[in-house]
Design a protein around this motif. Structure first.
Motif, PDB file in Angstrom:
ATOM      1  N   ALA A  47       3.221   6.236  -8.751  1.00 61.38           N
ATOM      2  CA  ALA A  47       2.699   5.185  -9.627  1.00 61.38           C
ATOM      3  C   ALA A  47       3.012   5.499 -11.079  1.00 61.38           C
ATOM      4  O   ALA A  47       3.463   4.640 -11.843  1.00 61.38           O
ATOM      5  N   ARG A  48       2.787   6.719 -11.457  1.00 59.76           N
ATOM      6  CA  ARG A  48       3.025   7.089 -12.844  1.00 59.76           C
ATOM      7  C   ARG A  48       4.510   7.074 -13.184  1.00 59.76           C
ATOM      8  O   ARG A  48       4.887   6.810 -14.322  1.00 59.76           O
ATOM      9  N   ILE A  96       0.675  -5.323 -10.821  1.00 58.50           N
ATOM     10  CA  ILE A  96      -0.453  -4.445 -11.124  1.00 58.50           C
ATOM     11  C   ILE A  96      -0.371  -3.227 -10.216  1.00 58.50           C
ATOM     12  O   ILE A  96      -0.252  -3.355  -8.998  1.00 58.50           O
ATOM     13  N   VAL A  97      -0.395  -2.046 -10.827  1.00 59.52           N
ATOM     14  CA  VAL A  97      -0.401  -0.808 -10.055  1.00 59.52           C
ATOM     15  C   VAL A  97      -1.827  -0.278 -10.060  1.00 59.52           C
ATOM     16  O   VAL A  97      -2.378   0.021 -11.112  1.00 59.52           O
ATOM     17  N   ALA A  98      -2.450  -0.211  -8.893  1.00 57.03           N
ATOM     18  CA  ALA A  98      -3.835   0.247  -8.816  1.00 57.03           C
ATOM     19  C   ALA A  98      -3.866   1.606  -8.143  1.00 57.03           C
ATOM     20  O   ALA A  98      -3.533   1.728  -6.971  1.00 57.03           O
ATOM     21  N   GLY A 123       0.832  -1.193   0.000  1.00 59.41           N
ATOM     22  CA  GLY A 123       0.000   0.000   0.000  1.00 59.41           C
ATOM     23  C   GLY A 123       0.869   1.246   0.000  1.00 59.41           C
ATOM     24  O   GLY A 123       1.847   1.315   0.732  1.00 59.41           O
ATOM     25  N   ILE A 124       0.526   2.203  -0.865  1.00 62.41           N
ATOM     26  CA  ILE A 124       1.160   3.517  -0.770  1.00 62.41           C
ATOM     27  C   ILE A 124       0.061   4.455  -0.332  1.00 62.41           C
ATOM     28  O   ILE A 124      -0.936   4.629  -1.028  1.00 62.41           O
ATOM     29  N   ILE A 130       0.519  -3.099  -6.296  1.00 62.70           N
ATOM     30  CA  ILE A 130       0.805  -1.856  -5.572  1.00 62.70           C
ATOM     31  C   ILE A 130      -0.502  -1.098  -5.499  1.00 62.70           C
ATOM     32  O   ILE A 130      -1.087  -0.768  -6.529  1.00 62.70           O
ATOM     33  N   LEU A 131      -1.004  -0.865  -4.304  1.00 62.38           N
ATOM     34  CA  LEU A 131      -2.309  -0.237  -4.133  1.00 62.38           C
ATOM     35  C   LEU A 131      -2.113   1.170  -3.585  1.00 62.38           C
ATOM     36  O   LEU A 131      -1.588   1.345  -2.486  1.00 62.38           O
TER      37      LEU A 131
END
Lengths: 316, 693, 294
Positions: B52-53, B176-178, B39-40, B209-210
């Motif tokens: 994330a980007r 997966i980056v959500a 979690g971030i 990565i949430l």
């Protein structure tokens, strides 16, 4: 699609009804008694009255309107009181010239509008953007007649590349006809093309900010495919509606173009008819111009509906 | 500990502005273990989305990565060419976006968009089609063969997010980056989507990565946690460790400022002063120091490094004090005014609604009238002086429509609104005047509720003028009002843009109080605010209510916030009240399955690996109010209704009335089963809509 | 950005207005606005002062026709030996007087019609229908209809420009009204009991005005061009009165003999277009700036 038509129909019908009433009333509002014109200036009051009755001008306005409208709808456009010739015949004799101009200008407008718009929409920074913004700004700010005059001064007078006045039918001598057509068609097309390009550019900038474009990038879609399938595809509706709206102004601009470039088309005919108080001719031309503008606009909206599933599916 | 799947090292991202560079990410470092959920967490402007980007190399222009490395499967992503990066995006690392309304191309079919993700990575068109159907089935879209050729607008919000997830898992990407995947969704739909993510991770073995602002979501889902503030990582570690003993003052403040759904109601929230910093104007030193009670001289001048906390070796924290002391010292607890003792509300109701209906739909078309759309369908409520009634429901349930009907912004089509014993339903001249003097409204969006062209003085003076305050006295009164909501009275000359969201919301409250109302309607007053700011506004509201004896109708979708403020609670679903009663009783023993499910769906900031598994996941979406189901309106989604037990025909045939002994009433044919809805594993299986395939 | 609250206990209201005014002017005081406004000022002054600068009047004659441009005759002379530059400057009087009268009139009436929806939704809808119909008529066609009814001249041009501009303002005002009416600060004012008229004046109109001024600038230049178009075909100002359109009407016939007969009025039109477009751009930028600050 039917649902969409049904929804738009009332306002289109209202528009056409009002236009036909305005057109019908024009000769009455313009003053001057048609019976007097036909009977001649040295006719007696009885003669004028007889003419009035024979022309049906003594009947109630509503009856005259229905009579006139049913004539127009069945192809009987009436007779010019000045030249005494059927108006349909007069129009047909001039139609070719105007058609040539309008069609070539429309083609140029769409070509340049879309090309410049897409180019500007894909150029987001640097010198390219500055140049394109300046070009579009200049095109939009200069209306057809001024563009036409500038083209005449530059290409007709300063360099003497192209003829600036007169015309030849495209059926007679295509090459010469085109040389006469180039300047008025460009003059007519460029300002409208600028407007269309501006709208496409703005829409493309807007779509590029959308999250689905980001998602496409995150999928690994190549830039070219993003530009076409996502950005352009979502900008087309704006482009088409913008084009549809401009056609009416393009027709109006043709009136001035014909005067400037000495073309013997319907626009010049309308202007001459106003000057010579041949209002029966004017009313048909006014009605025709508005009907074409409205129909083209409706058509562009239908095309938009066909392109956008949100409209297509919700209304059918 | 296995080698990390992805490692971010000293990542720096900057934006090129006019003549200078703005650093948005400062040496961000963390790793993600294969198979885990990281979690971030952070508030607006913390840099979490930008992180994330940056991993995806999709920093919006004019931004660019200017330093550090992103190591993925042995390669540094920052060094790849754009073409190489493209083969990674979607195939090796996939992304889920926040807003499912905006993330899908509106003019392409859902199937086309999933297929595109496959085709651009070399899958043949025929195979892509087959795989697309399989994916739709996998993410729980019913009847995929029919729906694959539909367009996004034909899908509900939750379904669209499933499609976005299908795109993300199309190429079985290991990572997966959500990015805030459930922020735009209602709590029951959020639970559906989060459950789907967890299921997919277990089945496909993906790493996630949430990115989120919600500590509750983090606690229930994530193994590891990165806390960001002002473009920096301020704390990092195992989720359980951080929640047990946060080692950065910001993390601790964030956890403390959250209202708890099952916490002690009367406890004052510990608000974090100030506002989240703007990345372009970060304070020097530790970015948190202006809001930190432990701040020392060194905090104001030197940026603390992110390092292992000596006495808590599992946690890394970027706090000078914690690193020096060996652990984060306890906060000097300044016991500020405990809430005043509250009078029990025994008086006559000041505001009563009887069977109110608001019709939105019936419009005259060309040939016919459209069917009525009852956004509010027969609601009866009452609020007593000094009492807070919490009104809870998901978006579209009619709670805002109802609250606006009370002040005459929407006119009720049926029913009666009674204010201090007098019927004001007509909203004619006299009734409106009476309503205005007694009832005031606090709006949701602090950025839209203040006219940007007026100073605070002008905004408050206008309200004071309405109360009839003489021109000469308005200045004094306005200063008093600002003081009342805890703002410096010298701010009167400023324009709204000079204030943060929390401050603006307090100005909105001051404006409402200017006419000295007896009833305050608060429509989601904190939902647009960051968590650390929410508490400021909640505390101000609670204080004022107690000091001024206001009756408050508090509308929210967040059950924890409602729980914190309310004496009584009413739960709304599809235009109806389905349950009503004393807050303590409802939260302890809900008598309507919808209430039970709402509570179960709400994430709790308590780390619990089994939390997701225990949740009741509702099937489907809220039906359209234009065409509500027969009988009980909740029956199409109810975990104890005819879906679970076909013998319960009564739910289809009979509309349950709001009934019950005493103050706690519910509109359910089987209220005794309601509590079970949220706990029993048997009903859970029946209500689970996604576990097939 | 405000300098912060005034620190005295009893701040003066003037401070607020002064600050607001400065903010307004500050937003406009861009190089673009100065350039556009300056150019327009020069052209307007020249038009106003024409009888003083060129006391010979419009028909000031030289002995020779079709003289090429020279310091004495910047644009040369026409078929009767009249100075084309002088005629162009006098022509500005017509163009500017037309739009200065017609466009503000259209703006006031159009805006009121657009805002009528706030008082009666039926009236508002009716006006929007009317605007649709007007927009269905291309500008020149509209001009032709008016000329038939009123006869050619200044008045019929002014009426044409008013009717042509009406929907532009009306639709803009309507769009602004609809977006403002739903804003929470307008709802807040309603809940407080602020009267309809006051909400309109204090909360809605100020947020509507700037786009309307942008449109005014654009409508003015559109009106000037419309005059030229109608006069070129002979349906506008009638010769021998010089307007930019009538000059072109005659000038185009002598375009080989005297290119400046066409070029002169075109230059004037372009100068006006540049001036109005710069002003519109500057105003638009100011609108965007205030929007983003809100």
């Amino acid at each position: 699609m039917l649902g969409f038509l049904a929804r738009r129909l009332p306002s289109v019908a209202l528009m056409l009804l009002v236009t036909s009433i305005v057109a019908f009333l024009l000769p009455r509002l313009g003053g001057g008694d048609p019976a007097l014109v036909v009977a001649g200036s040295d006719a007696t009051a009885e003669q004028v009255e007889a003419v009035r009755v024979s022309m049906g001008l003594d009947r109630p306005l509503v009856v005259q309107y229905v009579d006139w409208l049913s004539g127009v709808l069945t192809g009987d456009l009436g007779t010019s009181l000045i030249s005494n010739r059927p108006i349909a015949q007069l129009i047909l004799s001039r139609l070719g010239s105007t058609l040539e101009l309008a069609i070539s200008a429309t083609i140029l407008m769409v070509m340049f509008g879309f090309a410049l718009g897409i180019l500007a929409g894909s150029t987001r920074r640097g010198v390219g953007r500055a140049v394109l913004d300046a070009v579009l700004g200049a095109l939009v700010a200069t209306p057809p007649h001024v563009t036409g005059l500038i083209l005449i001064l530059a290409l007709g007078i300063a360099w003497r590349l192209l003829p600036i006045s007169g015309e030849v039918s495209i059926l007679v001598d295509p090459a010469t006809a085109l040389s006469y057509l180039v300047l008025p068609a460009f003059a007519l097309a460029l300002p409208q093309a600028g407007t269309i390009a501006r709208l496409i550019q703005a829409r493309m900038y807007q779509v590029q900010q959308e999250e689905f474009v980001d998602l496409a990038r995150a999928k690994g879609v190549p830039p070219r495919r993003i530009a076409i399938s996502h950005v352009l595809r979502n900008s087309m509706g704006t482009a088409i509606v913008a084009t549809g709206i401009r056609v009416g102004e393009l027709l109006a601009g043709a009136v001035v173009m014909e005067a400037i470039f000495g073309r013997n088309g319907l626009g010049l005919m309308a202007v001459d008819a106003v000057s010579s108080r041949d209002y029966e001719v004017v009313q048909v031309l006014v009605l025709g111009a508005v009907v074409i503008a409205v129909v083209v606009h409706l058509f562009s909206e239908m095309l938009l509906a066909a392109l956008d599933p949100r409209i297509r599916l919700d209304l059918s | 500990m296995t080698a990390p799947l992805l490692e971010v090292r000293e990542l720096v991202t900057e934006f090129a502005g006019a003549g200078r560079r703005l650093r948005a990410l400062h040496e961000v470092s963390f790793g993600v273990e294969a198979g885990s959920i990281l979690g971030i967490v952070g508030e607006s402007g913390s840099g979490k989305s930008l992180t994330a980007r940056s991993i995806m190399r999709m920093v919006p222009e004019p931004g660019a990565i200017t330093g550090g490395q992103v190591i993925f499967a042995g390669r540094d992503l920052t060094q790849l060419s754009e073409d190489e990066m493209r083969t990674i995006r979607g195939r090796e690392i996939a992304m889920v976006f926040q807003d499912p309304q905006a993330a899908l191309n509106p003019v392409k079919t859902v199937g086309w968009q999933i297929e595109e993700a496959l085709v651009v990575h070399g899958v043949s068109a025929r195979k892509a089609r087959e795989r697309t159907l399989e994916l739709l089935r996998q993410v729980g879209i019913p009847d995929p063969e029919a729906r694959v050729d539909e367009f996004p607008h034909q899908f509900s919000g939750g379904m669209r997010q499933r499609v976005v997830i299908a795109i993300a898992i199309a190429n079985a990407a290991p990572l997966i980056v959500a990015d805030e995947p459930t922020t735009a969704l209602d709590v029951t739909i959020q639970a559906q989507v989060l459950r789907l993510l967890v299921d997919l991770r277990e089945r496909l073995g993906a790493t996630i990565i949430l990115i989120t602002h919600d500590m509750g979501v983090v606690a229930e889902l994530c193994n590891d946690l990165v806390v960001m503030y002002g473009g920096r990582v301020v704390e990092r570690g195992r989720t359980a460790d951080i929640f047990a003993a946060p080692q950065h003052p910001y993390t601790r403040a964030l956890l403390r400022s959250m209202p708890k759904i099952d916490g002690d109601v009367r406890e004052r929230l510990s608000a974090v002063p100030g506002a989240t910093p703007d990345l372009s104007r970060l304070p020097p030193g530790c970015a948190f120091h202006p809001r930190c009670s432990l701040a020392e001289a060194v905090c104001r001048s030197e940026v603390p490094p992110l390092a292992v906390v000596p006495q808590r070796p599992q946690n890394r924290s970027a706090c000078h004090v914690a690193l020096r002391e060996g652990r984060l010292p306890a906060e000097p607890r300044h016991d500020d005014a405990q809430p005043a003792g509250r009078r029990p509300a025994l008086e006559q109701p000041i505001l009563e609604l009887h069977d109110v209906r608001v019709n939105f739909g019936s419009r005259r078309m060309l040939f016919r009238r459209t069917a009525p759309l009852l956004a509010v369908d027969g609601v009866s409520l009452s609020v007593r002086p000094g009492e807070t009634l919490g009104l809870v429901g998901e978006s579209g349930c009619g709670k805002t429509t109802l609250s606006r009907a009370i002040v005459g912004l929407n006119l009720p089509s049926e029913g009666r609104i009674i204010l201090k014993g007098e019927d004001v339903t007509s909203f004619d001249e006299t009734a409106s005047a009476r309503v205005r003097k007694t009832v005031q409204y606090v709006f949701q969006d602090p950025y839209a509720s203040l006219n940007p062209r007026l100073t605070i003085r002008q905004i408050l003076s206008e309200a004071l003028e309405m109360r009839g305050v003489a021109r000469a006295e308005r200045e004094v009164e306005a200063r008093k009002l600002l003081g009342l909501v805890g703002l410096d009275p010298d701010y009167l000359g400023r324009y709204p843009r000079a204030f943060s969201g929390g401050q603006r919301q307090r100005i909105g409250i001051a404006r409402a109080l200017a006419v000295e109302p007896q009833v305050l309607i608060c429509d989601e007053p904190v939902s647009a605010l960051d968590v650390s700011i929410q508490a400021q506004v909640i505390n101000v509201l609670a204080d004022l209510r107690d000091r001024l004896g206001l009756a408050v109708l508090f509308i929210a979708h967040d059950l924890a916030v409602v729980r914190h403020l309310s004496d009584r609670v009413a739960v709304m679903y599809l235009g109806r009240i389905v349950e009503e009663g004393p807050a303590a009783e409802i939260y302890a023993r809900p008598l309507h399955p919808y209430t039970a499910v709402l509570m179960s769906s709400t994430p709790r900031p308590v780390p619990d690996p089994q939390a997701m598994a225990r949740k009741v996941i509702l099937r489907g979406d809220v039906p359209s109010p234009r065409n509500p189901p027969s009988g009980c309106r909740f029956r199409t989604r109810c975990p104890i209704g005819p879906l679970a037990d076909p013998s319960r025909r009564i739910c289809i045939e009979q509309d349950p009335a709001l009934a019950g002994a005493g103050a706690h009433r519910s509109a359910c044919h089987f209220p005794e089963d309601a509590a079970r809805a949220a706990s029993s594993d048997k009903t859970l299986a029946a209500a689970e809509g996604t576990s097939t395939a | 950005m405000s300098a912060g609250g005034t620190s005295t206990a009893r701040p003066v209201r003037r401070v607020v207005y002064g600050e607001r005014l400065r903010r307004y002017l500050g937003a406009f005081a861009t190089p673009r606005f100065h350039a556009g406004g300056g150019l327009l000022l020069v052209l307007t002054m020249a038009a106003l002062a024409a009888p003083l600068i060129f006391p010979g009047g419009v028909d000031q004659q030289s002995r020779d026709s079709f003289l090429p441009p020279s310091p004495g005759h910047p644009f040369g002379t026409d078929e009767l030996g009249r100075d084309i530059f002088v005629r162009c400057v006098y022509a500005l009087r017509i163009s500017i007087s037309l739009v200065v009268v017609a466009v503000p009139l259209a703006m006031v009436v159009g805006t009121l019609m657009g805002l009528a929806g706030a008082v009666s939704s039926r009236l508002g809808d009716a006006f929007q229908r009317l605007f649709d119909i007007i927009l269905g008529f291309p500008s020149i066609v509209l001009g032709i209809c008016i000329v038939i009814i009123m006869g050619p001249g200044w008045a019929s041009l002014a009426v044409t420009i008013v009717i042509f501009s009406l929907p532009q303002f009306g639709r803009l005002a309507r769009a602004q009204l609809l977006s403002e009416m739903g804003r929470e600060y307008v709802l807040a004012a309603r809940v407080l009991g602020v009267g309809k008229g006051r909400i309109m004046l204090r909360h809605i109109l100020p947020n509507t005005l700037e786009p309307l001024f942008v449109q005014m600038s654009l409508s003015m230049i559109a009106g000037i061009f419309l005059e030229a178009a109608l006069s070129i075909v002979g349906l506008g100002i009638q010769p021998p009165t010089p307007s930019l359109g009538t000059l072109l009407n005659v000038g185009i016939r002598y375009v080989y003999a005297q290119p400046m007969y066409t070029g002169g009025p075109v230059i004037m039109l372009l100068l006006l277009a540049v001036a109005f477009n710069l002003i519109a751009d500057a105003l638009n930028a100011a609108v965007l700036k205030t929007r983003s600050e809100a």
